[in-house]
Motif scaffolding. Structure first.
Motif, short mmCIF file in Angstrom:
data_model
loop_
_atom_site.label_atom_id
_atom_site.label_comp_id
_atom_site.label_asym_id
_atom_site.label_seq_id
_atom_site.Cartn_x
_atom_site.Cartn_y
_atom_site.Cartn_z
N TYR A 4 25.56 -39.66 3.28
CA TYR A 4 26.89 -40.82 3.22
C TYR A 4 25.44 -41.60 3.74
CZ TYR A 4 26.18 -39.40 8.28
OH TYR A 4 26.36 -38.94 10.20
N GLY A 5 24.66 -41.68 4.31
CA GLY A 5 23.56 -43.16 4.11
C GLY A 5 23.28 -43.81 3.31
N PRO A 6 22.62 -42.66 2.16
CA PRO A 6 22.77 -43.83 0.90
C PRO A 6 23.79 -44.39 0.17
CG PRO A 6 21.02 -41.56 0.44
CD PRO A 6 22.09 -41.86 2.00
N LYS B 88 22.49 -56.42 5.53
CA LYS B 88 23.82 -55.62 6.01
C LYS B 88 23.81 -54.13 5.62
CE LYS B 88 28.00 -59.02 5.90
NZ LYS B 88 28.80 -59.75 5.31
N ALA B 89 22.73 -53.93 3.87
CA ALA B 89 23.22 -52.91 3.48
C ALA B 89 21.58 -51.95 4.11
CB ALA B 89 21.94 -53.13 1.80
N PHE B 90 20.21 -53.00 4.21
CA PHE B 90 20.02 -51.62 5.83
C PHE B 90 20.67 -51.32 6.84
CE2 PHE B 90 17.53 -52.71 10.14
CZ PHE B 90 16.68 -51.96 9.56
N SER B 91 21.57 -52.32 7.89
CA SER B 91 22.51 -51.60 9.28
C SER B 91 23.22 -50.31 8.70
CB SER B 91 22.45 -52.47 9.40
OG SER B 91 23.72 -53.37 8.55
N SER B 92 23.55 -50.88 7.43
CA SER B 92 24.61 -49.43 6.85
C SER B 92 23.94 -48.08 6.98
CB SER B 92 25.23 -50.17 5.99
OG SER B 92 26.25 -51.10 5.83
N GLY B 93 22.81 -48.91 5.63
CA GLY B 93 22.28 -47.54 5.47
C GLY B 93 21.06 -46.77 6.73
N CYS B 94 20.80 -47.27 7.91
CA CYS B 94 20.70 -46.51 9.12
C CYS B 94 21.58 -45.25 10.05
CB CYS B 94 20.61 -48.32 10.08
SG CYS B 94 19.06 -48.78 9.49
N SER B 95 22.85 -45.12 9.55
CA SER B 95 23.74 -44.24 10.22
C SER B 95 22.95 -43.03 9.25
CB SER B 95 24.82 -44.30 8.94
OG SER B 95 25.02 -44.59 7.81
N LEU C 186 11.62 -37.72 3.44
CA LEU C 186 11.59 -36.98 2.26
C LEU C 186 13.47 -37.21 1.07
CD1 LEU C 186 9.95 -35.93 -0.17
CD2 LEU C 186 9.94 -33.80 0.45
N MET C 187 14.21 -37.15 1.76
CA MET C 187 15.39 -36.62 1.08
C MET C 187 15.74 -37.92 0.52
SD MET C 187 17.60 -33.23 2.55
CE MET C 187 16.95 -34.18 4.34
N LEU C 188 15.71 -39.26 1.60
CA LEU C 188 15.86 -40.00 1.37
C LEU C 188 15.43 -40.92 0.52
CD1 LEU C 188 16.43 -41.50 5.45
CD2 LEU C 188 18.53 -40.93 3.16
N ILE C 189 14.29 -40.84 0.76
CA ILE C 189 13.13 -41.71 -0.34
C ILE C 189 13.95 -41.51 -2.02
CG2 ILE C 189 10.97 -42.59 -1.44
CD1 ILE C 189 10.30 -42.65 1.81
N GLY C 190 13.68 -39.99 -2.21
CA GLY C 190 13.72 -39.02 -3.48
C GLY C 190 14.60 -39.84 -3.77
N GLY D 284 36.74 -40.88 -7.85
CA GLY D 284 36.92 -39.36 -7.46
C GLY D 284 35.94 -38.61 -6.94
N VAL D 285 34.84 -39.17 -6.41
CA VAL D 285 33.68 -38.37 -6.56
C VAL D 285 32.15 -39.06 -5.34
CG1 VAL D 285 33.15 -36.92 -8.43
CG2 VAL D 285 32.11 -39.23 -8.31
N THR D 286 31.21 -38.37 -4.59
CA THR D 286 30.24 -39.33 -3.94
C THR D 286 29.19 -39.38 -4.81
OG1 THR D 286 29.55 -37.65 -2.71
CG2 THR D 286 31.54 -38.14 -1.90
N VAL D 287 28.83 -40.66 -4.37
CA VAL D 287 27.20 -40.71 -4.77
C VAL D 287 26.42 -39.79 -5.07
CG1 VAL D 287 25.13 -42.16 -4.21
CG2 VAL D 287 27.46 -43.52 -4.54
#
Length: 604
Positions: A45-47, A219-226, A262-266, A281-284
């Motif tokens: 859910y972070g990306p 805002k994107a940075f703070s949300s992605g920090c989840s 590694l997973m986040l950057i990839g 209907g789908v997640t990213v």
């Protein structure tokens, strides 16, 4: 030397009880499974949180996903190094709480503890709700049973953790390994393809409502920090590791940081290259999975693995919060029972408290993930900021070799996490973040009041002071009896062992029964005087309480010894009269005498 005899150990070996010994503490890999799955599974859910913010500026703004993710990865590296230092400085666990208590004072430590408690509870609820939502996406018929699925998963995790952290770690080893392999597989196969293998979901119209500016990027940075939630759990759970605990915990923290980064950057690289936008209907992550694996069985298997990982991510809280609550109990800021461990290395009351709080929150929001997400990362970033500032204070005070470099690193981390915290509060306040703003001060007040109570109790009991000599006081042992029997003999034998002056007290409402009891007592001659209290209303409790109060008026030390029949089998307990327990409760409530219950165990 004794020839022909086997070599013996000088000290006998005592078999360990279940849960004792190093075997039941965590190795580094087990720690990764037990304490890191929350952080690792946050890539689900972070990306997506970054994409959902940037899409407000149009699809062209999605190219900023990678730069924002790189900043988050840099913050992750700072946090991993910082928490490695926290582990070394505070090997007893506690994370931000331990840092604040030592270097920032009691009020800040209250804040750190409150924020961590909120974060741990929300970790459980968000992880279970997200897992249930993922499962319902694959099997739509389960959509109306999300709350029931969450509560069932919570009950299962609670039972597993009541058996011990090491056992739960072994259960989580396989799901964690499958999740890591699946996500890394998405990255590798996705990069090897020149274009997505399949596109899933329904296209949605995109309307730009904001310009891509500094505020939107923040805002994107703070949300992605989840995606950084759970990074501190290893520092909180250091006592759960095998010796050498510090090295194992630090090794686990480094493995977590490397895998998560590694997973986040990839995934961010794939989002930027393939212009992955939100679809219906789908997640990213599901879109990236289809792009790498296609829509065959690997696609469904990966989605199920992600669902399982999200459900088990809640286990991070079960590994961290009970340890934190035990530290608070040792500091007299929570009831002392939270510091008790069973024969297994488990703080069972902490596990139960976490399960109850999580269940209540899930019921309150009906297992709706979107209602909890605004609350999720705020408690984490409060803890992050406090731990960074506390370490800066620590290095400035201790000044070990290389302290300035460490202080600068922690200072930069504190600024970054503080910025993320302010942006989160400002942008999510009306969406539910106000609940955390209310809950954290209430928890701080609870900690302060509990500590004040224990301080007053310690002062009244004179803890730490040398009391005056113990006076020699006259004593009297009172034994309530009903008739002459083995039960009466058992009680009087115990009473005479406690004191030389013993009196048996009988409450009677029938003159014939009174006469029969006196005659039986005279024939028996137990060496204890009998006093009969007349009670026309056939009340037992109040006449005995009045008798005891009169006996204690002269300052005499009184002990009341109450015989109680205990059947061998519990199913017969309800058949016994409970007058002895009622009398004991009444005496404790209305007098200051010593109350003893003497069991007489039946063979049936």
């Amino acid at each position: 030397m004794a020839f022909g005899l086997a070599r013996r150990e000088l000290r006998p070996r005592v078999p360990l009880r279940p849960g004792e010994g190093e075997r039941h503490h965590l190795t580094s890999l087990e720690g990764l499974a037990a304490l890191s799955l929350d952080a690792l599974s946050s890539v689900a859910y972070g990306p997506e949180a970054i994409v959902l913010v940037l899409i407000a500026a149009g699809t062209g703004a999605l190219t900023a996903t990678l730069p924002v993710t790189l900043v988050i990865a840099a913050l992750l590296a700072v946090l991993v190094v910082s928490y490695g230092q926290v582990i070394a400085v505070h090997p007893d666990g506690g994370g931000a709480y331990a840092v604040a208590k030592k270097d920032l004072g009691p009020r800040t430590s209250y804040l750190a503890a409150a924020s961590l408690v909120v974060d741990y509870v929300l970790t459980v609820t968000v992880s279970l709700a997200a897992g249930a939502a993922s499962l319902a996406s694959a099997f739509p018929s389960l959509g109306s049973y999300l709350l029931e699925i969450c509560l069932a998963g919570l009950a299962l995790l609670t039972l597993v953790n009541l058996r011990g952290v090491a056992e739960s770690a072994r259960v989580l080893m396989l799901p964690t390994a499958l999740f890591i392999v699946s996500i890394l597989g998405i990255v590798v196969f996705g990069l090897l393809r020149s274009h997505p293998a399949e596109i899933v979901g329904t296209a949605q119209p995109v309307h730009a409502t904001e310009a891509l500016g500094v505020l939107l990027l923040l805002k994107a940075f703070s949300s992605g920090c989840s995606a950084l939630t759970g990074v501190e759990a290893i520092a909180n759970g250091v006592p759960a590791f095998r010796t050498p605990r510090v090295k194992r915990a630090q090794r686990t923290e480094l493995m977590l940081g490397a895998l998560l980064g590694l997973m986040l950057i990839g995934l961010a690289v794939l989002i930027r290259r393939d212009h992955v936008a939100p679809r219906g209907g789908v997640t990213v992550l599901a879109q990236l999975t289809a792009g790498s694996y296609g829509t065959g069985w690997p696609y469904y298997a990966t989605n199920l693995i992600v669902t399982l990982a999200l459900a088990f991510a809640a286990n991070t809280s079960f590994g961290g919060l009970p340890v934190l609550m035990s530290l608070l109990a040792k500091d007299h800021r929570l009831p002392h029972l939270f510091g008790l461990r069973t024969e297994r290395p488990v703080y069972r009351w902490g596990v139960v408290a976490l399960a109850v709080l999580a269940a209540l929150l899930l019921i309150a929001v009906n297992a709706d993930t979107h209602r909890m997400i605004p609350l999720f990362a705020i408690g984490v970033f409060i803890g992050f900021t406090i731990s960074q500032v506390g370490l800066v204070r620590h290095w400035a005070g201790e000044r070990p070799p290389g302290w300035l470099r460490r202080a600068v690193l922690n200072g930069v981390g504190a600024v970054l996490t503080a910025v993320a915290l302010v942006v989160l509060l400002a942008s999510k306040f009306l969406e539910g973040a106000w609940v955390v703003v209310v809950a954290v001060p209430l928890l701080m007040l609870l900690f302060a009041r509990v500590q004040r109570y224990y301080t007053l109790v310690g002062r009244e009991l004179g803890l730490g002071e040398v009391p005056p000599p113990v006076p020699v006081a006259d004593s009297l042992v009172i034994v309530p009896v009903g008739e002459v029997s083995k039960l009466t003999q058992h009680a009087l034998t115990a009473a005479r062992a406690l004191g030389h002056d013993v009196v048996a007290v009988a409450v009677m409402g029938d003159p014939d029964k009174t006469l029969a009891l006196k005659e039986s007592w005279a024939r028996w001659q137990p060496g204890v005087r009998l006093e009969v209290i007349d009670s026309p209303h056939r009340s037992l409790v109040q006449p005995v309480v009045d008798y005891v109060q009169r006996a204690a008026e002269g300052g005499r030390q009184i002990a009341v010894l109450i015989p109680e029949v205990e059947p061998r089998h519990r199913r017969y307990q309800i058949l016994q009269n409970q007058r002895g327990l009622l009398l004991a409760a009444a005496l404790r409530a209305r007098t200051d005498v010593v109350v003893c219950v003497v069991p007489y165990r039946l063979s049936i």
